[in-house]
Design a protein around this motif. Structure first.
Motif, PDB file in Angstrom:
ATOM      1  N   GLU A  56     -12.698  -3.557   6.770  1.00 43.29           N
ATOM      2  CA  GLU A  56     -11.276  -3.758   7.053  1.00 43.29           C
ATOM      3  C   GLU A  56     -10.442  -2.928   6.082  1.00 43.29           C
ATOM      4  O   GLU A  56     -10.646  -2.981   4.868  1.00 43.29           O
ATOM      5  N   ILE A  57      -9.507  -2.152   6.629  1.00 45.92           N
ATOM      6  CA  ILE A  57      -8.613  -1.319   5.820  1.00 45.92           C
ATOM      7  C   ILE A  57      -7.200  -1.863   5.959  1.00 45.92           C
ATOM      8  O   ILE A  57      -6.670  -1.951   7.063  1.00 45.92           O
ATOM      9  N   THR A  58      -6.614  -2.224   4.832  1.00 37.54           N
ATOM     10  CA  THR A  58      -5.257  -2.753   4.830  1.00 37.54           C
ATOM     11  C   THR A  58      -4.330  -1.773   4.124  1.00 37.54           C
ATOM     12  O   THR A  58      -4.590  -1.388   2.973  1.00 37.54           O
ATOM     13  N   VAL A  59      -3.291  -1.342   4.814  1.00 34.71           N
ATOM     14  CA  VAL A  59      -2.286  -0.460   4.205  1.00 34.71           C
ATOM     15  C   VAL A  59      -1.252  -1.350   3.524  1.00 34.71           C
ATOM     16  O   VAL A  59      -0.667  -2.242   4.143  1.00 34.71           O
ATOM     17  N   ILE A  60      -1.050  -1.097   2.238  1.00 28.13           N
ATOM     18  CA  ILE A  60      -0.134  -1.906   1.441  1.00 28.13           C
ATOM     19  C   ILE A  60       1.135  -1.103   1.174  1.00 28.13           C
ATOM     20  O   ILE A  60       1.074   0.020   0.670  1.00 28.13           O
ATOM     21  N   ASP A  61       2.286  -1.688   1.531  1.00 21.47           N
ATOM     22  CA  ASP A  61       3.579  -1.063   1.218  1.00 21.47           C
ATOM     23  C   ASP A  61       3.696   0.348   1.796  1.00 21.47           C
ATOM     24  O   ASP A  61       4.001   1.310   1.086  1.00 21.47           O
ATOM     25  N   TYR A  62       3.406   0.503   3.089  1.00 21.97           N
ATOM     26  CA  TYR A  62       3.612   1.838   3.657  1.00 21.97           C
ATOM     27  C   TYR A  62       5.110   2.121   3.780  1.00 21.97           C
ATOM     28  O   TYR A  62       5.950   1.247   3.645  1.00 21.97           O
ATOM     29  N   LEU A  63       5.422   3.372   4.013  1.00 17.33           N
ATOM     30  CA  LEU A  63       6.805   3.858   4.071  1.00 17.33           C
ATOM     31  C   LEU A  63       7.518   3.719   2.720  1.00 17.33           C
ATOM     32  O   LEU A  63       8.735   3.541   2.662  1.00 17.33           O
ATOM     33  N   VAL A  64       6.731   3.786   1.630  1.00 19.13           N
ATOM     34  CA  VAL A  64       7.311   3.841   0.297  1.00 19.13           C
ATOM     35  C   VAL A  64       6.798   5.102  -0.381  1.00 19.13           C
ATOM     36  O   VAL A  64       5.998   5.854   0.180  1.00 19.13           O
ATOM     37  N   ASP A  65       7.255   5.355  -1.607  1.00 18.96           N
ATOM     38  CA  ASP A  65       6.901   6.610  -2.262  1.00 18.96           C
ATOM     39  C   ASP A  65       5.424   6.682  -2.642  1.00 18.96           C
ATOM     40  O   ASP A  65       4.870   7.760  -2.731  1.00 18.96           O
ATOM     41  N   ARG A  66       4.795   5.545  -2.893  1.00 19.67           N
ATOM     42  CA  ARG A  66       3.406   5.542  -3.367  1.00 19.67           C
ATOM     43  C   ARG A  66       2.577   4.625  -2.465  1.00 19.67           C
ATOM     44  O   ARG A  66       2.426   3.437  -2.736  1.00 19.67           O
ATOM     45  N   ASN A  67       2.041   5.205  -1.387  1.00 20.89           N
ATOM     46  CA  ASN A  67       1.272   4.415  -0.427  1.00 20.89           C
ATOM     47  C   ASN A  67      -0.036   3.934  -1.049  1.00 20.89           C
ATOM     48  O   ASN A  67      -0.706   4.655  -1.786  1.00 20.89           O
ATOM     49  N   LYS A  68      -0.445   2.722  -0.737  1.00 16.22           N
ATOM     50  CA  LYS A  68      -1.700   2.143  -1.207  1.00 16.22           C
ATOM     51  C   LYS A  68      -2.472   1.573  -0.017  1.00 16.22           C
ATOM     52  O   LYS A  68      -1.876   1.083   0.939  1.00 16.22           O
ATOM     53  N   ILE A  69      -3.809   1.642  -0.129  1.00 14.40           N
ATOM     54  CA  ILE A  69      -4.650   0.944   0.842  1.00 14.40           C
ATOM     55  C   ILE A  69      -5.673   0.111   0.080  1.00 14.40           C
ATOM     56  O   ILE A  69      -6.030   0.421  -1.061  1.00 14.40           O
ATOM     57  N   GLU A  70      -6.164  -0.938   0.717  1.00 21.13           N
ATOM     58  CA  GLU A  70      -7.222  -1.759   0.147  1.00 21.13           C
ATOM     59  C   GLU A  70      -8.337  -1.904   1.176  1.00 21.13           C
ATOM     60  O   GLU A  70      -8.062  -2.106   2.362  1.00 21.13           O
ATOM     61  N   VAL A  71      -9.580  -1.814   0.708  1.00 25.03           N
ATOM     62  CA  VAL A  71     -10.752  -1.868   1.586  1.00 25.03           C
ATOM     63  C   VAL A  71     -11.486  -3.181   1.340  1.00 25.03           C
ATOM     64  O   VAL A  71     -11.733  -3.563   0.189  1.00 25.03           O
ATOM     65  N   LEU A  72     -11.843  -3.860   2.407  1.00 22.27           N
ATOM     66  CA  LEU A  72     -12.632  -5.087   2.326  1.00 22.27           C
ATOM     67  C   LEU A  72     -13.862  -4.924   3.205  1.00 22.27           C
ATOM     68  O   LEU A  72     -13.737  -4.595   4.389  1.00 22.27           O
ATOM     69  N   VAL A  73     -15.054  -5.152   2.623  1.00 24.70           N
ATOM     70  CA  VAL A  73     -16.303  -5.053   3.375  1.00 24.70           C
ATOM     71  C   VAL A  73     -17.003  -6.408   3.344  1.00 24.70           C
ATOM     72  O   VAL A  73     -17.270  -6.960   2.271  1.00 24.70           O
ATOM     73  N   ASN A  74     -17.298  -6.931   4.511  1.00 24.94           N
ATOM     74  CA  ASN A  74     -18.063  -8.165   4.626  1.00 24.94           C
ATOM     75  C   ASN A  74     -19.523  -7.775   4.831  1.00 24.94           C
ATOM     76  O   ASN A  74     -20.021  -7.697   5.951  1.00 24.94           O
ATOM     77  N   GLY A  75     -20.206  -7.486   3.704  1.00 28.76           N
ATOM     78  CA  GLY A  75     -21.576  -7.001   3.796  1.00 28.76           C
ATOM     79  C   GLY A  75     -22.498  -7.739   2.854  1.00 28.76           C
ATOM     80  O   GLY A  75     -22.109  -8.695   2.181  1.00 28.76           O
ATOM     81  N   THR A  76     -23.762  -7.277   2.777  1.00 27.73           N
ATOM     82  CA  THR A  76     -24.789  -7.946   1.996  1.00 27.73           C
ATOM     83  C   THR A  76     -25.161  -7.175   0.736  1.00 27.73           C
ATOM     84  O   THR A  76     -26.181  -7.467   0.114  1.00 27.73           O
ATOM     85  N   SER A  77     -24.355  -6.203   0.340  1.00 27.44           N
ATOM     86  CA  SER A  77     -24.746  -5.342  -0.762  1.00 27.44           C
ATOM     87  C   SER A  77     -23.550  -5.058  -1.651  1.00 27.44           C
ATOM     88  O   SER A  77     -22.503  -5.692  -1.546  1.00 27.44           O
ATOM     89  N   GLU A  78     -23.716  -4.081  -2.543  1.00 24.27           N
ATOM     90  CA  GLU A  78     -22.625  -3.581  -3.368  1.00 24.27           C
ATOM     91  C   GLU A  78     -22.280  -2.184  -2.867  1.00 24.27           C
ATOM     92  O   GLU A  78     -23.171  -1.371  -2.595  1.00 24.27           O
ATOM     93  N   TYR A  79     -20.980  -1.893  -2.781  1.00 20.05           N
ATOM     94  CA  TYR A  79     -20.539  -0.661  -2.143  1.00 20.05           C
ATOM     95  C   TYR A  79     -19.610   0.133  -3.053  1.00 20.05           C
ATOM     96  O   TYR A  79     -19.032  -0.386  -4.007  1.00 20.05           O
ATOM     97  N   GLU A  80     -19.475   1.420  -2.719  1.00 19.75           N
ATOM     98  CA  GLU A  80     -18.474   2.283  -3.323  1.00 19.75           C
ATOM     99  C   GLU A  80     -17.753   3.015  -2.205  1.00 19.75           C
ATOM    100  O   GLU A  80     -18.264   3.114  -1.080  1.00 19.75           O
ATOM    101  N   TYR A  81     -16.560   3.547  -2.521  1.00 20.35           N
ATOM    102  CA  TYR A  81     -15.646   3.978  -1.460  1.00 20.35           C
ATOM    103  C   TYR A  81     -15.068   5.347  -1.783  1.00 20.35           C
ATOM    104  O   TYR A  81     -14.812   5.682  -2.945  1.00 20.35           O
ATOM    105  N   ALA A  82     -14.847   6.141  -0.727  1.00 18.77           N
ATOM    106  CA  ALA A  82     -14.224   7.455  -0.884  1.00 18.77           C
ATOM    107  C   ALA A  82     -13.313   7.701   0.303  1.00 18.77           C
ATOM    108  O   ALA A  82     -13.646   7.346   1.441  1.00 18.77           O
ATOM    109  N   ILE A  83     -12.149   8.308   0.044  1.00 14.55           N
ATOM    110  CA  ILE A  83     -11.250   8.679   1.133  1.00 14.55           C
ATOM    111  C   ILE A  83     -11.066  10.189   1.146  1.00 14.55           C
ATOM    112  O   ILE A  83     -11.072  10.843   0.098  1.00 14.55           O
ATOM    113  N   ASN A  84     -10.983  10.718   2.339  1.00 14.25           N
ATOM    114  CA  ASN A  84     -10.678  12.136   2.568  1.00 14.25           C
ATOM    115  C   ASN A  84     -11.625  13.069   1.821  1.00 14.25           C
ATOM    116  O   ASN A  84     -11.209  14.101   1.282  1.00 14.25           O
TER     117      ASN A  84
END
Length: 460
Positions: free
Chosen positions: A303-331
């Motif tokens: 699940e990708i949640t965009v936090i405070d879009y349409l502002v100067d500093r856009n943020k997103i948060e990633v939530l994974v409902n999985g069975t392991s430990e994960y790391e994340y990369a965008i673009n």
């Protein structure tokens, strides 16, 4: 080394303890310490490839070689030791036959089998040389008196340097028989620790089931062996139990009996063994091991949640409902452990979620951040030539009005329309321009009218 001549231990004695002193897989490395010589054997590469022969062609000085049939880990045995206190450790690996040719690599500290097998962790000591002595190891060759030094290919050096260790550190030893790389015949050897042998933690042998295992779903079975306990063959009975959730509650107190128990994927859990001895001294020994089977993330569980879009500093948060430990990369950027990303560019982006235990990663997952460029350059080069709110088509009834610094309306925009920096057929000068966006957004089932105002820069 590339030749061996010395017979050290009788075959009858070795046969007696071979089950307790042999594993070809890093994840079931045998805990050892320095209080006595260890008789071992190298017999194939086990149930899993610690080093993928098509990917890992070299680890430290050990190498696959040009022969397509060769492999770093053919005819190997794995050991692991823990430092009780600070000190300096050496060891001798001596040949128990005149046909074996032993090489080795030492990994650590602060590493694990997954990092070793994927090449992230490299040996801190290593030897892969041809020579005419029956010994190799760390320190000084007891047969030739040769002092160890860092590996130099083609040097015929039999020994590497002694290893300084610190309290609590854990190291893995891979021992490999080069001479039988192509036929798989088992051959015995003797491992003897030297120097500060009391710096090694002998209570570590009580963890005879080995260190906790992180495996991937679909990996080969993990075989747990009660014969590797300090009591060896002094076994009257064995009872296995399991806590599948590792929450302190035993789910099956009578899982199995017998000296071996096989854990199949994906049966994650903490497994326990209780051994009753035949001699009664001690009456019982116990150990436990946590085995985690990890899996690549399921896209439906990301699940990708965009936090405070349409502002100067856009943020997103990633939530994974999985069975392991994960790391994340965008673009296509670097992976990070943090699930929150700052300064995400407006428009279309991509996310990749990677399993940290090497069990796979997701495909690129596209996501949209609604936002506006801080500048544009309408010079006809095809880059940043037009300006609009990116993702405007995802908003309800969105309209954008552009003004100059005096409040004069220059352009009205909607989805699919961009401003090219012109007004009444004339190029507008470099400057900051203001915009107001009117749109609607559902909130708790009600469509609410909203307005956003900000500015951007025209550059020429």
């Amino acid at each position: 080394m590339r030749a061996q001549y010395k017979l050290v231990v009788g075959f009858l004695f070795f046969t007696l303890i071979s089950n307790a002193q042999f594993t070809p897989d890093c994840r079931s490395s045998i805990p050892v310490c320095g209080d006595a010589p260890i008789s071992g054997i190298a017999d194939g590469r086990g149930d899993i490839d610690d080093f993928d022969p098509d990917v890992i062609r070299q680890t430290g000085c050990l190498e696959k070689g040009s022969n397509s049939s060769a492999n770093i880990e053919n005819n190997t045995s794995w050991y692991v030791f823990r430092a009780l206190k600070d000190g300096t450790i050496g060891f001798d690996i001596s040949a128990d036959t005149d046909t074996a040719e032993w090489d080795f690599a030492v990994y650590g500290p602060d590493t694990d089998c997954a990092s070793i097998s994927n090449g992230t962790a490299q040996p801190v000591r290593c030897n892969y040389e041809a020579n005419n002595t029956a010994f190799t190891g760390l320190g000084t060759n007891p047969e030739s008196g040769q002092e160890g030094f860092s590996f130099v290919k083609g040097s015929k050096n039999t020994y590497d340097e002694l290893l300084d260790i610190a309290e609590g550190e854990i190291y893995y030893i891979l021992i490999n028989n080069y001479n039988t790389n192509f036929d798989g015949d088992p051959e015995p050897f003797t491992l003897t620790f030297t120097e500060d042998v009391d710096a090694l933690d002998c209570t570590f042998r009580d963890e005879f089931l080995g260190l906790d295992v992180n495996a991937c779903e679909g990996d080969p079975d993990v075989v747990l062996n009660a014969f590797r306990s300090p009591v060896g063959p002094d076994v009257a009975s064995v009872r296995w139990s399991v806590d599948y959730d590792d929450d302190g509650t035993i789910d099956d107190p009578n899982l199995a009996t017998g000296t071996e128990y096989t854990v199949t994927s994906p049966n994650t859990g903490r497994y326990f063994v209780e051994i009753t001895t035949a001699s009664g001294a001690p009456p019982t020994v116990t150990d436990d091991i946590l085995i985690n089977f990890h899996a690549p993330p399921n896209p439906a569980d990301i699940e990708i949640t965009v936090i405070d879009y349409l502002v100067d500093r856009n943020k997103i948060e990633v939530l994974v409902n999985g069975t392991s430990e994960y790391e994340y990369a965008i673009n296509g950027g670097e992976f990070q452990d943090e699930t929150l990303f700052h300064d995400v560019p407006p428009g279309q982006n991509t996310l990749i979620v990677n399993d940290k235990y090497g069990c796979g990663q997701s495909e690129e997952i596209p996501f949209l951040v609604i936002g506006y460029p801080k500048f544009f350059t309408p010079n006809g080069d095809g880059v940043h030539d037009g300006w609009n709110v990116l993702g405007i088509e995802e908003l309800v009834d969105a309209k954008v009005y552009i003004y100059d610094r005096y409040g004069k309306l220059l352009k009205q925009l909607g989805p699919g329309v961009t401003w090219n920096g012109m007004f009444n057929g004339k190029k507008m000068p470099e400057s900051d321009y203001w915009f107001r966006m009117e749109y609607a957004e559902p909130e708790e089932g009600v469509i609410v009218a909203k307005t956003l105002q900000n500015h951007f820069t025209l550059k020429r």
